[in-house]
Design a protein around this motif. Structure first.
Motif, PDB file in Angstrom:
ATOM      1  N   TRP A 181      33.904  58.066  73.909  1.00 31.98           N
ATOM      2  CA  TRP A 181      34.597  58.121  72.612  1.00 31.98           C
ATOM      3  C   TRP A 181      33.503  58.006  71.562  1.00 31.98           C
ATOM      4  O   TRP A 181      32.855  56.972  71.421  1.00 31.98           O
ATOM      5  N   HIS A 182      33.260  59.072  70.790  1.00 32.35           N
ATOM      6  CA  HIS A 182      32.123  59.131  69.870  1.00 32.35           C
ATOM      7  C   HIS A 182      32.492  58.623  68.475  1.00 32.35           C
ATOM      8  O   HIS A 182      33.628  58.767  68.028  1.00 32.35           O
ATOM      9  N   PRO A 183      31.524  58.054  67.764  1.00 35.23           N
ATOM     10  CA  PRO A 183      31.789  57.509  66.429  1.00 35.23           C
ATOM     11  C   PRO A 183      32.034  58.589  65.382  1.00 35.23           C
ATOM     12  O   PRO A 183      31.441  59.660  65.438  1.00 35.23           O
ATOM     13  N   PHE A 184      32.935  58.283  64.455  1.00 39.89           N
ATOM     14  CA  PHE A 184      33.249  59.192  63.344  1.00 39.89           C
ATOM     15  C   PHE A 184      33.531  60.609  63.847  1.00 39.89           C
ATOM     16  O   PHE A 184      33.101  61.592  63.228  1.00 39.89           O
ATOM     17  N   THR A 185      34.229  60.723  64.946  1.00 40.51           N
ATOM     18  CA  THR A 185      34.439  62.019  65.585  1.00 40.51           C
ATOM     19  C   THR A 185      35.905  62.188  65.947  1.00 40.51           C
ATOM     20  O   THR A 185      36.502  61.309  66.588  1.00 40.51           O
ATOM     21  N   GLN A 186      36.476  63.322  65.522  1.00 41.36           N
ATOM     22  CA  GLN A 186      37.811  63.674  65.991  1.00 41.36           C
ATOM     23  C   GLN A 186      37.657  64.218  67.408  1.00 41.36           C
ATOM     24  O   GLN A 186      37.170  65.322  67.621  1.00 41.36           O
ATOM     25  N   GLN A 187      38.095  63.443  68.378  1.00 40.15           N
ATOM     26  CA  GLN A 187      37.815  63.760  69.772  1.00 40.15           C
ATOM     27  C   GLN A 187      38.499  65.038  70.265  1.00 40.15           C
ATOM     28  O   GLN A 187      38.003  65.688  71.183  1.00 40.15           O
ATOM     29  N   GLY A 202      18.439  76.598  65.073  1.00 41.74           N
ATOM     30  CA  GLY A 202      17.481  75.584  65.486  1.00 41.74           C
ATOM     31  C   GLY A 202      17.330  74.404  64.560  1.00 41.74           C
ATOM     32  O   GLY A 202      16.257  73.808  64.478  1.00 41.74           O
ATOM     33  N   LEU A 203      18.425  74.007  63.867  1.00 38.08           N
ATOM     34  CA  LEU A 203      18.364  72.892  62.933  1.00 38.08           C
ATOM     35  C   LEU A 203      19.609  72.015  63.087  1.00 38.08           C
ATOM     36  O   LEU A 203      20.734  72.519  63.103  1.00 38.08           O
ATOM     37  N   ILE A 204      19.401  70.710  63.195  1.00 45.57           N
ATOM     38  CA  ILE A 204      20.506  69.756  63.247  1.00 45.57           C
ATOM     39  C   ILE A 204      20.744  69.196  61.848  1.00 45.57           C
ATOM     40  O   ILE A 204      19.849  68.611  61.230  1.00 45.57           O
ATOM     41  N   LEU A 205      21.955  69.391  61.332  1.00 39.78           N
ATOM     42  CA  LEU A 205      22.393  68.777  60.083  1.00 39.78           C
ATOM     43  C   LEU A 205      23.735  68.092  60.345  1.00 39.78           C
ATOM     44  O   LEU A 205      24.388  68.362  61.358  1.00 39.78           O
ATOM     45  N   ARG A 206      24.143  67.232  59.439  1.00 44.89           N
ATOM     46  CA  ARG A 206      25.465  66.605  59.533  1.00 44.89           C
ATOM     47  C   ARG A 206      26.021  66.462  58.121  1.00 44.89           C
ATOM     48  O   ARG A 206      25.325  65.953  57.228  1.00 44.89           O
ATOM     49  N   PRO A 207      27.267  66.911  57.900  1.00 46.80           N
ATOM     50  CA  PRO A 207      27.812  66.850  56.540  1.00 46.80           C
ATOM     51  C   PRO A 207      28.577  65.561  56.270  1.00 46.80           C
ATOM     52  O   PRO A 207      28.927  64.811  57.183  1.00 46.80           O
ATOM     53  N   LEU A 208      28.842  65.317  54.996  1.00 46.36           N
ATOM     54  CA  LEU A 208      29.786  64.305  54.542  1.00 46.36           C
ATOM     55  C   LEU A 208      30.865  65.054  53.775  1.00 46.36           C
ATOM     56  O   LEU A 208      30.651  65.450  52.629  1.00 46.36           O
TER      57      LEU A 208
END
Length: 455
Positions: free
Chosen positions: A19-25, A412-418
């Motif tokens: 179960w991952h954090p801040f993630t809609q599973q 080839g780039l990891i980003l994460r939005p808010l």
């Protein structure tokens, strides 16, 4: 390197047990996911041997790159001594030495260090210290039981940290657990709630801050805020002088000031701590994230000798602690992290990268869905909107920023939005060519998604 079939096996097993954090599973289970197997410098490498630039520093924590030899060696050497020993009733050299280094680096009169393991815990500790201080200080004022915080603030996910948070999405399911606080709207200039424009507004939003604090000063224990920028809100960068103005209001009313430097500390704003930019001297400061250079969980709450001395004597003990408080391995990693700051002149070299990022980001304003670009040192938020003239956001169900990060991942780039704010926060050690590549990919990914959503 694992085979592709092994990668699939890891994904399937993950989806059956985790179960991952801040993630809609439900979304997680429906999609292909990356299995990160190793790392090198500013790159994460998946189980299919594909490299990705770590554009968010593994959630804002990595400073000098992955597998830095100095930090690796410090952890190995500490393993030869002891991996863990309790800090309850005992002490150890790495914990003592790190505390001294932090006191030397900290702004103002911060002289005492209390360790924990997460930024939220560091904030929680600061809140508890503030409440107990007013019960035990030379002129006790036990009625001071509330806190002032800014709307849109994020201070963590423990109950106390959530209580002083201002992002409703993270709070609404737990309102029965939370204690009340008082707040005022923060300085979000792109969408000013007063419909004013900076700098002609002369930071009119501070009038509400002054009014609320003045009204409740008799019952407030402390003011808590993230200096310079509200990070998890969407990289809301305050106007110059705003943080100091709030600090001065707190001081005028005799309140403790808590600086939440969990996200902004350790070079993210261009200085070791964000408070340094405006000469802020906090009474308590919470730090975490970059403390160990992105290696091991460690956080700390720093406070003044005045606050510390209110806890001396029978019946005044601060009853708080964690099993892994002051873990020696984590302290050794943190000491090595600070050593690398000095050896590699990280902050001095960062100035050119900050300027490069600022220069390159100007071109992003030509992209039709880029509404606002907010930068504070090496912290960047790019807000995506459907209509730039009216600042109309995209409907949430379009998940535009998520589409951008998926496009960036293909390149080839990891980003994460808010929400629909893209966050760029790479390791401070990223090279010039790597930073240019990061910005090129981000631009191309936004451009591609803009073509899709506006066609």
């Amino acid at each position: 390197m694992a085979s592709h079939s092994e990668s699939i096996r890891w994904q399937n097993l993950d989806k059956s047990v985790l179960w991952h954090p801040f993630t809609q599973q439900s979304d997680w289970e429906a999609e292909t996911q990356l299995v990160i197997e190793r790392a090198d410098g500013c790159y994460l490498i998946d189980s299919d041997n594909n490299p990705y630039l770590d554009g968010v520093s593994s959630l804002w924590v990595n400073i000098h790159g992955h597998r830095h030899p100095t930090i690796d060696q410090a952890i190995r050497e500490q393993l030869e001594r002891v991996a863990h020993t309790t800090f309850l009733g005992l002490t150890h050299p790495p914990g003592i030495e790190l505390a001294q280094r932090l006191v030397d680096l900290a702004p103002g009169r911060l002289q005492r260090v209390f360790y924990s393991d997460t930024g939220a815990a560091a904030v929680e500790i600061a809140l508890k210290m503030a409440i107990q201080y007013w019960q035990q200080c030379p002129s006790p004022q036990p009625q001071r039981t509330k806190f002032f915080a800014l709307h849109s603030a994020y201070h963590g996910d423990t109950v106390g940290a959530m209580s002083v948070g201002g992002i409703e999405m993270y709070r609404h399911s737990y309102l029965s657990l939370l204690f009340p606080h008082v707040e005022a709207r923060s300085a979000y200039c792109y969408r000013c709630h007063l419909q004013k424009t900076y700098p002609s507004c002369r930071m009119a939003c501070l009038e509400e801050v002054e009014r609320v604090i003045s009204t409740h000063a008799h019952e407030l224990a402390a003011v808590i805020m993230e200096p310079l920028v509200q990070a998890a809100a969407g990289i809301y960068v305050y106007p110059k002088g705003y943080t100091r103005a709030v600090w001065e209001i707190a001081k005028r009313h005799g309140l403790l000031f808590i600086a939440d430097e969990v996200a902004t500390g350790f070079g993210r704003t261009g200085k070791m701590f964000a408070c340094e930019h405006e000469g802020i001297e906090p009474d308590l400061m919470a730090i975490g994230k970059g403390l160990t250079g992105g290696y091991l969980p460690l956080a700390a709450t720093l406070t003044t000798e005045e606050v510390y001395r209110a806890f001396l004597g029978p019946g005044r003990t601060f009853y708080h602690g964690h099993t892994y408080t002051g873990n020696p391995l984590a302290c050794a990693a943190a000491l090595a992290n600070l050593k690398v700051f000095e050896q590699e002149e990280t902050l001095q070299r960062l100035e050119l990268r900050i300027a490069l990022m600022e220069e390159w980001l100007r071109s992003f304003r030509a992209l039709p869905i880029v509404g606002d670009i907010r930068q504070c040192g090496f912290m960047v938020g790019i807000e995506l909107v459907r209509d730039r003239k009216t600042k109309t956001p995209f409907p949430p169900e379009q998940r535009v920023a998520v589409r951008v990060i998926k496009e960036a991942r293909k390149r080839g780039l990891i980003l994460r939005p808010l929400g629909d704010v893209l966050v760029i926060m790479p390791p401070l050690a990223i090279s010039h060519p790597e930073l240019v590549r990061l910005l090129d990919i981000t631009y191309a990914a936004i451009e591609k998604v803009a073509e899709e959503v506006l066609s």
